[in-house]
Design an enzyme around this catalytic site. Structure first.
Site, mmCIF file in Angstrom:
data_model
loop_
_atom_site.group_PDB
_atom_site.id
_atom_site.type_symbol
_atom_site.label_atom_id
_atom_site.label_comp_id
_atom_site.label_asym_id
_atom_site.label_seq_id
_atom_site.Cartn_x
_atom_site.Cartn_y
_atom_site.Cartn_z
ATOM 1 N N SER A 62 -56.970 -13.035 35.562
ATOM 2 C CA SER A 62 -56.947 -13.576 36.926
ATOM 3 C C SER A 62 -55.546 -13.820 37.469
ATOM 4 C CB SER A 62 -57.746 -14.877 36.976
ATOM 5 O OG SER A 62 -59.117 -14.623 36.793
ATOM 6 N N GLU A 88 0.796 -1.229 0.000
ATOM 7 C CA GLU A 88 0.000 0.000 0.000
ATOM 8 C C GLU A 88 0.836 1.290 0.000
ATOM 9 O OE1 GLU A 88 -3.193 0.123 -0.386
ATOM 10 O OE2 GLU A 88 -3.495 -2.037 -0.325
#
Length: 899
Positions: free
Chosen positions: A389, A113
């Site tokens: 309930s 690079e």
């Protein structure tokens, strides 16, 4: 030879020609001078323009912060066994420092690079010159002149695909600035962690683990070269997808390393000969951990937001959670297949939460069926549905025991009642059971006793109790309808946490998913401060638990029962209004929500099922599907309890048991119960004394008959004991008589007196103790009536045999009718008018007991008729029948109190 003399005219022509030539030379020189001047001026203008343009673009360049340069790092989520279950963040990246970067990997990167990385200051004129030539030949943008520093800038700006003069100018300027503020090593560190390497992988360390299954430091030279060559075309050079192109690019990198004297030719050749597939992760193991459990991860994110200013997507956190991956995997199977539970359709939804009873740690979450996105609606946490309930232990009976110290046998009236505004309150069957115990009211889910209990406790104390369990109902919790869940909204996670407190001796732990957080530095730990809280007394927790265990054995929750596992729980459903039933064409038995919430000493699990409204239309859960919540509970609770020791709930010292009911020690109810218990104890002791006196087994099935041919009375009986001798006493025509003794179970009385009646009693003796007597009687016929009586007796026996067969058939028919009636009386649990009850046990038991009495009577009658001319005395038959009736009455009383 004489020279040729030119004329004057010729000389003039020559002079003019020379002048013209000189003039032309002067014009060309002037042109050149002017051209050069113009070029200089244009060049200066160009330079000035370029500098101005560069300065202009540079002045508008964005600022790069340390955070943007160091890049967001995904967070890792681990389960309770510290195994990775998810990675969260925009990019899959594992960060390493420059010191952790292998030197050979650095050489591979820089050779490929930016070989002059350590010689330039952000931009490289030599690379720029090469790029200019390439751009002139092949067009602008055909080759980049970017240094590694500029690439870091490009990745930070996220504009790699944009190739403009402005972008290049800004990158060059920012690269120069970057070199001024950071060292070369810091810039290289940014690069190796930011670069994209296909498959959603960022950074060389992450790529090493992704492609080779090991850290970067353990890679070989050819493996490092492969990774170093990928940034120029990550997807093109992906070794999984394009191995041939990947090898070509790897060999190019090796060649560049050799050219820049980073490796020898021998190393290069050996590396190039290495197969590209060597060391690659096998295809079966290539998938990186993904977010496989979105419902649980959603809750982790929610908790992270409450713990502080953390960004789970970028801060690189390691989050240690409470997840049981095995349980969660099974939860996903329950929800997304029909292999465990059969769902009626794809619209049917379910959500549930499984927590540790003792700690509140979340073990699994069921966020919903057929979820299309990772961060969708979470039915385990986000939903707010009426609890029905299931709220009764929390707002009614729990507060009653806690504040009023009611016993489980406290009597409540199930009778016609209205709310304070005059609105009637009913149960599913529109009937009333009269005075029943609190236990029965709870396990049969009766609404009216729940409302009366809520009133006795008071809304303030009821809501205070609920608040200790993690709820804040506000004003809605003060409405009387809240006693049966009306107007309230809860989630499965809330309900699981609340019920867990009942199974944890009254100690509440807020449900939570995070154990600890380790920051990006790998050292700093953040531990959430979860505080246990005593929500109720241990007697309240245990007494509620004991009643809720009956729900699964004889109440409304039998479909959730798990053989061999001590479980307590409660059903809950909510009705549609009459208007909704008519508007949406629903059946009267349809319900809007169906719940089951239960727990063991190990786990608490709350399950909700129902439908979402779609385009203003509501869907109901049919009667056939209202037990799916119980089926989910049973399946998951059974699964997580496999191979786990689950002890039963332990009764605390604050609770005493009197009969079948529980009482708070020292409460006023205990005094009344103790008096009754004393009477019961006295009766029991008296029975024990009688038993001690007569603990020798008595003879049974005694029979006595006269044999005409041998002129003797034959006596026989049954005996289930051993080692006893038998004594035969009795009377002859009312006068006492002793017939003898034997160790056998038969005896003969020779030459009986004709026409006399013999009463024979047999007792068993052993170890100095004597049993109760079993008796029979027989009349010896006179000589003149023997033949006639014998014939008559034989006819009577035949008739009685037919009669007994008829009685048996009648009894069987009665039992069948009772069984059918019991099946018809089975109901389902519906709250606000549809909580079910199982009320048929007592009636069915009583019917069967009555049949038993009838059968006993028939048997006794049959025994009398089969005595061949004898007549059984009341001593034996009546005594046995009375004992049977006494036992039946006691059994009826027991069934009545327990049901």
């Amino acid at each position: 030879m004489a020279e040729k003399v030119q004329s004057r005219v010729d000389r003039n022509k020559q002079k003019k020609a020379k002048k013209r030539q000189k003039k032309q030379k002067n014009k060309f020189a002037t042109f050149i001078k002017r051209l050069i001047l113009v070029c200089i001026i244009v060049g200066l203008v160009g330079v000035i323009a370029g500098i101005s343009t560069f300065a202009y673009y540079a002045s508008s360049a964005p600022k790069l912060t340390k955070k943007e340069l160091s890049d967001p790092i995904p967070s890792v989520i681990k389960d309770k066994n510290n195994k990775v279950i998810a990675r969260l963040g925009a990019q899959n990246r594992k960060y390493i420092t420059y010191d952790q970067l292998p030197h050979q990997m650095e050489n591979a990167i820089l050779s490929t690079e930016d070989a002059r990385f350590y010689k330039h200051h952000g931009i490289d004129p030599i690379r720029i010159g090469g790029a200019v030539v390439a751009n002139i030949k092949h067009g602008f943008g055909s080759q980049g002149a970017s240094t590694l520093t500029q690439q870091v800038v490009t990745m930070a700006l996220n504009n790699k695909d944009v190739k403009t003069l402005k972008r290049k100018s800004q990158e060059a300027w920012l690269a120069i600035q970057l070199e001024r503020h950071y060292t070369k090593h810091e810039i290289l560190e940014m690069y190796v962690n930011k670069v994209y390497l296909s498959d959603g992988v960022f950074g060389f360390e992450t790529a090493a683990e992704h492609y080779f299954g090991k850290s970067l430091s353990k890679l070989s030279l050819p493996q490092m070269a492969l990774l170093a060559g990928m940034p120029q075309g990550p997807n093109l050079y992906n070794p999984f997808e394009h191995p041939d192109l990947a090898k070509e690019r790897r060999d190019t990198v090796l060649s560049l390393m050799y050219q820049h004297h980073k490796i020898t030719k021998s190393q290069m050749d050996q590396a190039m000969d290495t197969p590209i597939t060597k060391g690659l992760v096998s295809e079966k193991k290539r998938n990186t951990p993904a977010n496989k459990y979105p419902a649980f991860v959603d809750e982790v994110i929610n908790e992270m937001q409450k713990l502080g200013n953390y960004n789970i997507y970028s801060d690189g956190l390691t989050i240690y959670t409470t997840l049981d991956a095995r349980a969660q995997k099974y939860a996903e199977k329950i929800l997304n297949t029909n292999s465990v539970v059969q769902y009626p359709d794809d619209k049917f939804q379910a959500g549930f939460a499984l927590v540790d009873t003792k700690t509140g740690e979340i073990r699994a979450l069921g966020g919903g069926r057929n979820r299309k996105v990772e961060s969708g609606f979470n039915y385990a946490v986000d939903t707010r549905r009426s609890p029905g309930s299931t709220i009764k232990p929390i707002l009614d009976y729990g507060p009653a025991i806690q504040n009023l110290k009611w016993s489980t046998g406290h009597i409540l009236a199930d009778e016609p009642t209205t709310y304070r505004d005059g609105t009637p309150i009913n149960d599913w069957d529109n009937s009333y059971q009269g005075n029943i115990t609190m236990r029965k009211a709870l396990y049969n889910s009766r609404n009216i006793p729940a409302l009366k209990t809520f009133r006795e406790v008071g809304s303030d104390d009821a809501n205070k109790f609920a608040k200790n369990l993690g709820f804040n109902f506000g004003d809605k919790g003060k409405n009387e309808s809240a006693s049966i869940g009306g107007g309230l909204g809860v989630s499965p996670l809330q309900m699981a946490g609340a019920y867990a407190a009942f199974g944890n001796d009254g100690v509440y732990n807020k449900p939570h998913a995070i154990r600890k957080i380790v920051l990006r530095d790998g050292v700093t730990e953040i531990k959430p401060n979860y505080q246990s809280k005593v929500a109720m007394s241990d007697y309240t927790a245990y007494m509620i638990t004991d009643m809720l265990k009956d729900v699964l054995t004889k109440g409304t929750g039998t479909a959730a029962s798990i053989p061999g596992l001590p479980v307590a729980g409660k059903t809950g459903t909510t009705n549609f209004s009459s208007a909704d039933l008519a508007k949406y064409n629903l059946m009267s038995s349809d319900v809007e929500d169906s719940w089951f919430t239960g727990y063991t000493t190990k786990y608490a699990l709350s399950v909700w099922t129902g439908y979402n409204s779609e385009q203003g239309k509501k869907y109901g859960i049919t009667a056939a599907n209202q037990k799916i919540s119980q089926q989910i509970f049973r399946s998951l609770m059974s699964y997580v309890s496999e191979d786990v020791s689950t002890p039963d709930f332990t009764k605390p010292k604050s609770v005493i048991q009197i009969g079948s009911e529980l009482y708070v020690r020292g409460s006023s109810d205990v005094n009344t119960a103790n008096k009754q218990a004393e009477k019961d104890d006295k009766k029991e002791k008296d029975k024990e004394k009688d038993k001690d006196k007569n603990d020798v087994t008595a003879p049974t099935n005694i029979s006595a008959s006269y044999d005409k041919n041998s002129n003797q009375i034959n006596v026989s009986w049954g005996y289930s004991g051993s080692g006893a001798s038998f004594t035969l006493d009795g009377s002859i025509d009312g006068s006492k008589a002793s017939f003898g003794s034997t160790s056998q179970t038969n005896f003969t009385i020779s030459n009986p007196k004709p026409g006399s009646t013999y009463v024979i009693s047999v007792t068993a003796s052993a170890d100095g103790k004597t049993s109760k007597a079993a008796s029979a009687s027989v009349t010896v016929p006179s000589a003149e009536t023997t033949n006639d009586q014998t014939n008559n007796n034989q006819q009577d026996n035949a008739n009685n045999s037919d009669k007994n067969n008829a009685n048996t058939n009648d009894d069987n028919q009665t039992n069948d009718q009772n069984s059918n009636q019991s099946d018809q009386n089975s109901k389902t649990d519906n709250n606000n008018g549809n909580d079910s009850s199982t009320n048929t046990n007592t009636d069915k038991s009583n019917s069967n007991d009555t049949n038993s009495n009838d059968n006993t009577s028939n048997q006794n009658q049959s025994g009398q008729n089969n005595s061949s001319g004898s007549k059984a005395t009341p001593t034996s038959g009546t005594t046995n029948k009375q004992n049977t009736e006494t036992n039946n009455q006691q059994q009826n009383q027991k069934n009545s109190s327990s049901n």
